[in-house]
Design a protein around this motif. Structure first.
Motif, PDB file in Angstrom:
ATOM      1  N   ILE A  12       0.843  -1.201   0.000  1.00  0.00           N
ATOM      2  CA  ILE A  12       0.000   0.000   0.000  1.00  0.00           C
ATOM      3  C   ILE A  12       0.875   1.246   0.000  1.00  0.00           C
ATOM      4  O   ILE A  12       0.652   2.185  -0.780  1.00  0.00           O
ATOM      5  CB  ILE A  12      -0.967  -0.017   1.204  1.00  0.00           C
ATOM      6  CG1 ILE A  12      -2.014  -1.119   1.021  1.00  0.00           C
ATOM      7  CG2 ILE A  12      -1.634   1.346   1.391  1.00  0.00           C
ATOM      8  CD1 ILE A  12      -2.855  -1.414   2.257  1.00  0.00           C
ATOM      9  N   ARG A  13       1.889   1.271   0.858  1.00  0.00           N
ATOM     10  CA  ARG A  13       2.805   2.409   0.918  1.00  0.00           C
ATOM     11  C   ARG A  13       3.449   2.648  -0.443  1.00  0.00           C
ATOM     12  O   ARG A  13       3.478   3.767  -0.948  1.00  0.00           O
ATOM     13  CB  ARG A  13       3.891   2.155   1.974  1.00  0.00           C
ATOM     14  CG  ARG A  13       4.898   3.308   2.092  1.00  0.00           C
ATOM     15  CD  ARG A  13       6.193   2.882   2.750  1.00  0.00           C
ATOM     16  NE  ARG A  13       6.793   1.797   1.989  1.00  0.00           N
ATOM     17  CZ  ARG A  13       7.578   0.873   2.496  1.00  0.00           C
ATOM     18  NH1 ARG A  13       7.855   0.858   3.780  1.00  0.00           N
ATOM     19  NH2 ARG A  13       8.087  -0.067   1.729  1.00  0.00           N
ATOM     20  N   ASP A  14       3.947   1.574  -1.049  1.00  0.00           N
ATOM     21  CA  ASP A  14       4.634   1.707  -2.328  1.00  0.00           C
ATOM     22  C   ASP A  14       3.692   2.187  -3.435  1.00  0.00           C
ATOM     23  O   ASP A  14       4.106   2.946  -4.321  1.00  0.00           O
ATOM     24  CB  ASP A  14       5.298   0.386  -2.717  1.00  0.00           C
ATOM     25  CG  ASP A  14       6.435   0.014  -1.766  1.00  0.00           C
ATOM     26  OD1 ASP A  14       6.861   0.873  -0.958  1.00  0.00           O
ATOM     27  OD2 ASP A  14       6.866  -1.159  -1.802  1.00  0.00           O
ATOM     28  N   GLU A  15       2.418   1.754  -3.385  1.00  0.00           N
ATOM     29  CA  GLU A  15       1.424   2.237  -4.354  1.00  0.00           C
ATOM     30  C   GLU A  15       1.283   3.749  -4.277  1.00  0.00           C
ATOM     31  O   GLU A  15       1.253   4.430  -5.300  1.00  0.00           O
ATOM     32  CB  GLU A  15       0.042   1.625  -4.056  1.00  0.00           C
ATOM     33  CG  GLU A  15      -0.283   0.355  -4.775  1.00  0.00           C
ATOM     34  CD  GLU A  15      -1.726  -0.045  -4.507  1.00  0.00           C
ATOM     35  OE1 GLU A  15      -2.622   0.467  -5.209  1.00  0.00           O
ATOM     36  OE2 GLU A  15      -1.946  -0.851  -3.585  1.00  0.00           O
ATOM     37  N   PHE A  16       1.170   4.269  -3.056  1.00  0.00           N
ATOM     38  CA  PHE A  16       1.037   5.718  -2.881  1.00  0.00           C
ATOM     39  C   PHE A  16       2.300   6.449  -3.315  1.00  0.00           C
ATOM     40  O   PHE A  16       2.237   7.463  -4.019  1.00  0.00           O
ATOM     41  CB  PHE A  16       0.692   6.069  -1.425  1.00  0.00           C
ATOM     42  CG  PHE A  16      -0.770   5.957  -1.123  1.00  0.00           C
ATOM     43  CD1 PHE A  16      -1.657   6.966  -1.485  1.00  0.00           C
ATOM     44  CD2 PHE A  16      -1.270   4.835  -0.476  1.00  0.00           C
ATOM     45  CE1 PHE A  16      -3.013   6.872  -1.215  1.00  0.00           C
ATOM     46  CE2 PHE A  16      -2.628   4.728  -0.198  1.00  0.00           C
ATOM     47  CZ  PHE A  16      -3.501   5.746  -0.565  1.00  0.00           C
ATOM     48  N   LEU A  17       3.458   5.956  -2.897  1.00  0.00           N
ATOM     49  CA  LEU A  17       4.707   6.650  -3.181  1.00  0.00           C
ATOM     50  C   LEU A  17       5.077   6.627  -4.666  1.00  0.00           C
ATOM     51  O   LEU A  17       5.844   7.477  -5.123  1.00  0.00           O
ATOM     52  CB  LEU A  17       5.841   6.068  -2.340  1.00  0.00           C
ATOM     53  CG  LEU A  17       5.699   6.282  -0.827  1.00  0.00           C
ATOM     54  CD1 LEU A  17       6.858   5.616  -0.088  1.00  0.00           C
ATOM     55  CD2 LEU A  17       5.597   7.754  -0.480  1.00  0.00           C
TER      56      LEU A  17
END
Length: 163
Positions: A18-23
């Motif tokens: 999820i973090r990587d999707e946003f970043l």
């Protein structure tokens, strides 16, 4: 480079994804992804519908959001409800419900940093007050997990049956 973030090396895969999707997105596109998460907030299980007394209100959130965390056989299931008119709050609740559900209690307590909401790139896209609300959501979920884990440990301790 991303591994230098607090807890990034041990961050459970669901939350790291999820973090990587946003970043991976430009700041302006992160709000659209947050809106998509808001539309994906899992419905409450039937036994919680119409029973707000079973859920804990997260007062730090600007909109009314309620959570309940179950720990069954050491595995977490987070449930949340927030009004559709509050997509930011719903999105935050959905991120955590999807990211924490299925993890073990120990993974959540040990491997999910308290500042996870600050690491997903929304600090630049939403107000600090809203990010504080998501941080409070995570804090309450972790507290519920810790309490339920302690209760389970006490119940399974030798001589705990009250016999």
């Amino acid at each position: 480079m991303a591994d230098t973030a607090a807890g990034a090396g041990d961050l459970p895969a669901s939350l790291a994804e999820i973090r990587d999707e946003f970043l991976a997105l430009e700041v302006r596109d992160r709000l659209q992804l947050l809106l998509e998460f808001s539309n994906e907030l899992p419905a409450l299980p039937a036994e919680y519908e119409g029973h707000p007394d079973l859920l804990e209100r997260v007062e730090e959130c600007q909109s009314p959001v309620f959570i309940f965390v179950e720990v069954v056989d050491g595995v977490v299931a987070m449930h949340a409800t927030a009004p559709r008119e509050a997509p930011t709050t719903r999105g935050f609740a959905s991120i955590l419900a999807q990211g924490l559900t299925g993890l073990t209690a120990q993974q959540v307590l040990r491997d999910v940093p308290d500042d996870y909401p600050q690491t997903i790139g929304l600090v630049e896209a939403v107000s600090p007050l809203r990010v504080r609300g998501m941080t409070a959501l995570l804090g309450r979920a972790k507290r519920q997990i810790a309490e339920k884990t302690a209760q389970a440990d006490t119940a399974s301790a030798p001589g705990a049956s009250g016999a």
